[in-house]
Design an enzyme around this catalytic site. Structure first.
Site, PDB file in Angstrom:
ATOM      1  N   SER A 223      39.889  13.456  70.853  1.00 50.06           N
ATOM      2  CA  SER A 223      40.181  14.727  71.186  1.00 50.06           C
ATOM      3  C   SER A 223      39.057  15.374  72.061  1.00 50.06           C
ATOM      4  O   SER A 223      38.674  14.773  73.136  1.00 50.06           O
ATOM      5  CB  SER A 223      40.496  15.653  70.120  1.00 50.06           C
ATOM      6  OG  SER A 223      41.015  16.798  70.233  1.00 50.06           O
TER       7      SER A 223
ATOM      8  N   ASP B 197      51.560  11.644  70.319  1.00 46.61           N
ATOM      9  CA  ASP B 197      50.760  12.814  70.246  1.00 46.61           C
ATOM     10  C   ASP B 197      51.307  13.436  71.473  1.00 46.61           C
ATOM     11  O   ASP B 197      51.044  13.224  72.785  1.00 46.61           O
ATOM     12  CB  ASP B 197      49.211  12.026  70.800  1.00 46.61           C
ATOM     13  CG  ASP B 197      48.290  13.331  70.810  1.00 46.61           C
ATOM     14  OD1 ASP B 197      48.505  14.479  70.862  1.00 46.61           O
ATOM     15  OD2 ASP B 197      47.151  12.815  71.000  1.00 46.61           O
TER      16      ASP B 197
ATOM     17  N   HIS C  62      48.963  14.288  66.968  1.00 46.33           N
ATOM     18  CA  HIS C  62      47.511  14.020  67.562  1.00 46.33           C
ATOM     19  C   HIS C  62      46.406  13.676  66.483  1.00 46.33           C
ATOM     20  O   HIS C  62      45.266  13.136  66.769  1.00 46.33           O
ATOM     21  CB  HIS C  62      47.283  15.380  68.080  1.00 46.33           C
ATOM     22  CG  HIS C  62      45.689  15.589  69.005  1.00 46.33           C
ATOM     23  ND1 HIS C  62      45.354  14.870  69.768  1.00 46.33           N
ATOM     24  CD2 HIS C  62      44.522  16.367  68.442  1.00 46.33           C
ATOM     25  CE1 HIS C  62      44.015  14.966  70.189  1.00 46.33           C
ATOM     26  NE2 HIS C  62      43.642  15.988  69.396  1.00 46.33           N
ATOM     27  N   ASP C  63      46.750  13.940  65.392  1.00 44.09           N
ATOM     28  CA  ASP C  63      45.798  13.650  64.214  1.00 44.09           C
ATOM     29  C   ASP C  63      45.642  12.048  63.906  1.00 44.09           C
ATOM     30  O   ASP C  63      44.826  11.754  63.195  1.00 44.09           O
ATOM     31  CB  ASP C  63      46.251  14.434  62.865  1.00 44.09           C
ATOM     32  CG  ASP C  63      45.809  15.853  62.788  1.00 44.09           C
ATOM     33  OD1 ASP C  63      44.883  15.968  63.653  1.00 44.09           O
ATOM     34  OD2 ASP C  63      46.036  16.307  61.891  1.00 44.09           O
TER      35      ASP C  63
ATOM     36  N   ARG D  19      44.473  28.576  62.462  1.00 47.23           N
ATOM     37  CA  ARG D  19      44.665  27.331  62.172  1.00 47.23           C
ATOM     38  C   ARG D  19      46.040  26.789  62.159  1.00 47.23           C
ATOM     39  O   ARG D  19      46.390  25.769  62.358  1.00 47.23           O
ATOM     40  CB  ARG D  19      43.697  27.198  61.067  1.00 47.23           C
ATOM     41  CG  ARG D  19      43.916  25.755  60.295  1.00 47.23           C
ATOM     42  CD  ARG D  19      43.101  24.913  61.103  1.00 47.23           C
ATOM     43  NE  ARG D  19      42.738  23.332  60.541  1.00 47.23           N
ATOM     44  CZ  ARG D  19      42.063  22.467  61.290  1.00 47.23           C
ATOM     45  NH1 ARG D  19      41.905  22.515  62.605  1.00 47.23           N
ATOM     46  NH2 ARG D  19      41.951  21.407  60.814  1.00 47.23           N
TER      47      ARG D  19
END
Length: 375
Positions: A154, A319, A352-353, A224
């Site tokens: 990232s 992602d 994405h994680d 968040r």
């Protein structure tokens, strides 16, 4: 109980730099500190050093456990350690908390020597280019002339890319994972919504909330929550939570009804308990500003022409925040310049994680690439 193949108990190092640091914004700092952790042993030739660059909420604690908290496991512990893909029996691995961070490096919660109080909102804007410049000073202090590799996911991948441009002779391999050569308008929009959630919190006080003894907790929670939605794939959220109701039937209120609501609130509360709001603002702006092709009229191939490193670029199929197409932009620009680049598009449903998770195929690819780096 000890972690499997762990680097074990680790301790951070705090390194002071007294030279004035000129920043890309035009501001400067009279000096600064960086906090780092190291794992493994630097070989006699000083040729086996690997820098791990962190993403938005990461820091220097990459692997192992802290002496004062055995539950605080490094954020990439599944990747870094003896026998792991980034094998500390072979490599000397360095993790650093970037300038502007909130884990010990000089940042908004540090004391401003000119006022004797926290910097707060007076801490200057920093960029990916500034981070790499300070990482180079750290390398100098550690006696590392050239990195065997710089790796990151990232925002960390952007730093690895910037290393090949700012210091092309000081990096031999760049490992860019789940990243992009610049943010899309949609990504900038998500970051702005998150920032406005913080800035509009009544407890923000123009960024000087520390002077009032408060924290913009609600704003940080919302930021968040917004961000976390973009880190997950729709299929993963559906598989983990679906439309599950916490109590089996609708409550017809604005309290938590669905399991996904409970999860997001939990993530928001946890994050707001340890992360600094000003650091969040600074870091998301650094993401927004990064665009090495900007000075070349948007031509990424021209921007990457000065890179000399070999590359491993990886993306994940689900992602959608840093989609595989963005990684392929980097690959095509490198191929245009006849650079050596390996590319992997990994089928993983975690969004994405995925770059943080223990996916066997992903780790096997990294292991194979790293094992073929000559020292």
């Amino acid at each position: 109980m000890p972690l499997e193949n762990s680097v074990g108990v680790v301790a951070p190092q705090r390194i002071r730099f007294n030279e004035t640091l000129a920043l890309k914004s035009g501001a400067s700092l009279p000096g600064f500190e960086l906090v780092c952790e190291t794992y493994g042993t630097l070989n006699a030739a000083r040729s086996n050093a690997v820098l791990v660059c962190h993403a938005l909420s990461g820091g220097h604690h990459v692997a192992g456990v802290r002496a004062d908290d055995a539950k605080d496991i490094g954020w990439w512990d599944n990747l870094v350690g003896p026998g792991k893909p980034l094998d500390t029996r072979r490599f000397f691995v360095v993790g650093v908390n970037n300038l502007g961070g909130c884990y010990g490096s000089t940042g908004p919660i540090s004391i401003n020597p000119q006022t004797g109080k926290r910097y707060g909102a007076d801490f200057p804007m920093v960029t990916v280019e500034d981070w790499v410049a300070t990482q180079a000073r750290l390398a100098d202090r550690l006696g590392i002339d050239t990195w065997a590799a710089v790796i990151g996911g990232s925002l960390g991948g952007m730093q690895a890319l910037e290393w090949t441009l700012q210091f092309p002779d000081r990096i031999r391999h760049a490992i860019v994972i789940a990243s992009a050569p610049k943010l899309s308008a949609q990504n900038i929009a998500f970051n702005e919504v998150a920032r406005q959630a913080i800035i509009s919190d009544p407890d923000f006080h123009g960024g000087h909330y520390g002077d009032y003894g408060v924290v913009p907790t609600n704003g940080l929670r919302l930021a968040r929550m917004v961000g976390h939605i973009t880190y997950l794939s729709d299929s993963q959220m559906g598989e983990k939570f679906g439309r599950q109701l916490r109590h089996g039937e609708p409550g017809f209120s604005y309290d938590v009804d669905f399991e996904i609501e409970s999860y997001l609130r939990y993530q928001g509360d946890k994050f707001a308990g340890f992360f600094d709001a000003n650091t969040y603002l600074i870091t998301t702006k650094a993401l927004d500003y990064f665009d090495p092709a900007y000075a070349y009229g948007g031509d990424l191939s021209a921007a990457l022409a000065r890179a000399k490193a070999q590359f491993f670029v990886a993306s994940f199929t689900t992602d959608w925040r840093f989609a595989p197409a963005r990684s392929r932009e980097i690959v095509f620009a490198l191929l245009h310049n006849r650079r050596r680049v390996a590319y992997a598009e990994i089928d993983c449903d975690a969004g994405h994680d995925s770059f943080l998770l223990d996916d066997a195929h992903y780790h096997d690819l990294l292991r194979a690439y790293l094992e073929n780096i000559s020292l």
